[in-house]
Scaffold this active site. Structure first.
Site, short mmCIF file in Angstrom:
data_model
loop_
_atom_site.label_atom_id
_atom_site.label_comp_id
_atom_site.label_asym_id
_atom_site.label_seq_id
_atom_site.Cartn_x
_atom_site.Cartn_y
_atom_site.Cartn_z
N THR A 1 -81.38 23.61 -26.18
CA THR A 1 -82.72 23.35 -25.63
C THR A 1 -82.68 23.63 -24.13
O THR A 1 -81.67 23.39 -23.47
CB THR A 1 -83.17 21.90 -25.87
OG1 THR A 1 -83.14 21.63 -27.26
CG2 THR A 1 -84.56 21.62 -25.31
N GLY B 1 -88.46 17.95 -33.04
CA GLY B 1 -87.65 17.05 -32.22
C GLY B 1 -88.48 16.49 -31.08
O GLY B 1 -89.70 16.35 -31.19
N THR C 1 -82.66 16.84 -23.25
CA THR C 1 -82.03 17.72 -24.22
C THR C 1 -81.08 16.86 -25.04
O THR C 1 -80.63 15.81 -24.58
CB THR C 1 -81.23 18.86 -23.53
OG1 THR C 1 -80.38 18.29 -22.53
CG2 THR C 1 -82.14 19.86 -22.86
N GLY C 2 -80.77 17.32 -26.24
CA GLY C 2 -79.86 16.54 -27.07
C GLY C 2 -80.55 16.08 -28.34
O GLY C 2 -81.42 16.78 -28.88
N1 GLY Z 1 -83.74 18.08 -28.18
C1 GLY Z 1 -84.10 19.16 -28.98
C2 GLY Z 1 -84.28 18.82 -30.39
O1 GLY Z 1 -83.83 17.78 -30.84
O2 GLY Z 1 -84.89 19.59 -31.10
#
Ligand code: GLY
Length: 308
Positions: free
Chosen positions: A167, A197, A218-219
């Site tokens: 991401t 997400g 992110t994550g």
């Molecule tokens: N943080 C990006 C996702 O979980 O899609």
């Protein structure tokens, strides 16, 4: 002025900084910087070349927020258009809505005249096939029983740590003090089709408010959605926490649901004074930023927050 982003933003940050230096807006800076990451076929977590969902379809999520007006735009499960961030921006600018998903997002992208293309590169396809090795890949769409079996496996496959990170995000503050934030992703590799997400969720993975600051994640997106992490950081700023402590408090909020999982969370944030912070639960994660007085961008380690 400042622009900050996740480390894979290194291919786009100079373009965002050039816009800020020329007197452009924070919104234009974060969009332009993000588009260059969406162009990068070597980045398998964003845009063109992103890893696909379980059925082999690349589905993109993105969001953008204008901290001055608190307007926001987002797209989810967008297929066939690499510039998800631009579609999100146009949702914000052109429509009386915040969020378009799936077919509606694709329809809107087509109406904008954006180029439709296959986002699945041969390299990403090869990795996808390897990720579900031993299964017959042909005619999936026509064999519901097999699809069902494979989709059940997705719960395990999507925990593959090699493929869950990625991401891109950017936050910028321009010469007028305006703050904007942008996030774009292809999401978890081999995700269940239609899974969203935190990246397109305003408040989850992205939030900006000129009066206090901005944060972007992110994550493990499911965690940031459940804890409204980006908005939490900005709320803690509103409550008077210093920037680093606001980030730590948001991570403390995450701890109960992240403890014992193999997943990581990272965020970048700025306050209204242009101070910045980048924090992560994983070892050896970096971020990029450029601010006044810097000839080029720097890539630095993030502060580590241990989930114990
Ligand atoms: N943080 C990006 C996702 O979980 O899609």
């Amino acid at each position: 002025m400042i622009i900050i982003g996740s480390s894979n933003g290194n291919v786009g940050i100079a373009s965002g900084w050039a816009i800020l230096q020329a007197g452009g807006s924070a919104l234009d800076a974060v969009e332009a910087a993000t588009r260059l990451v969406e162009d990068n076929p070597d980045d398998h977590s964003v845009g063109y070349g992103g890893y696909p969902n379980l059925l082999g379809d690349v589905e993109l999520d993105a969001s953008i927020m204008d901290g001055t007006t608190l307007r926001a735009g987002a797209v989810g499960a967008l297929r066939g258009y690499r510039y998800a961030i631009t579609v999100a921006r146009r949702v914000m600018d052109d429509l009386p809505h915040v969020f378009l998903v799936g077919d509606g997002a694709m329809r809107f992208a087509a109406e904008l005249g954006l180029k439709r293309e296959n986002l699945l590169t041969p390299e990403a396809e090869q990795t996808w096939r390897a990720g579900i090795e031993g299964r017959e890949m042909i005619d999936w769409h026509g064999v519901p029983e097999l699809v069902a079996t494979l989709l059940q496996r997705s719960a395990t496959l999507t925990k593959d740590p090699e493929h869950v990170t990625g991401t891109v995000n950017f936050i910028a503050q321009d010469s007028c003090g305006r703050i904007a934030s942008a996030v774009s992703t292809s999401g978890w590799a081999w995700k269940y089709p239609g899974r969203l997400g935190d990246s397109p969720i305003i408040g989850g993975g992205n939030y900006a408010d000129d009066r206090y600051g901005a944060a972007a994640c992110t994550g493990w997106g499911e965690a940031a959605v459940r804890m409204a992490t980006a908005r939490s950081v900005v709320l803690y700023l509103k409550m008077g926490y210093p920037l680093e402590e606001a980030c730590r408090e948001a991570f403390r909020d995450l701890a109960p649901i992240m403890r014992g999982t193999p997943n990581a969370m990272s965020l970048v944030a700025i306050d209204r004074h242009g101070n910045h912070c980048a924090m992560t639960t994983a070892e050896e994660r970096t971020y990029v930023y450029q601010a006044d007085g810097m000839g080029t961008f720097a890539e630095l380690p993030r502060l580590l927050f241990r989930i114990e």
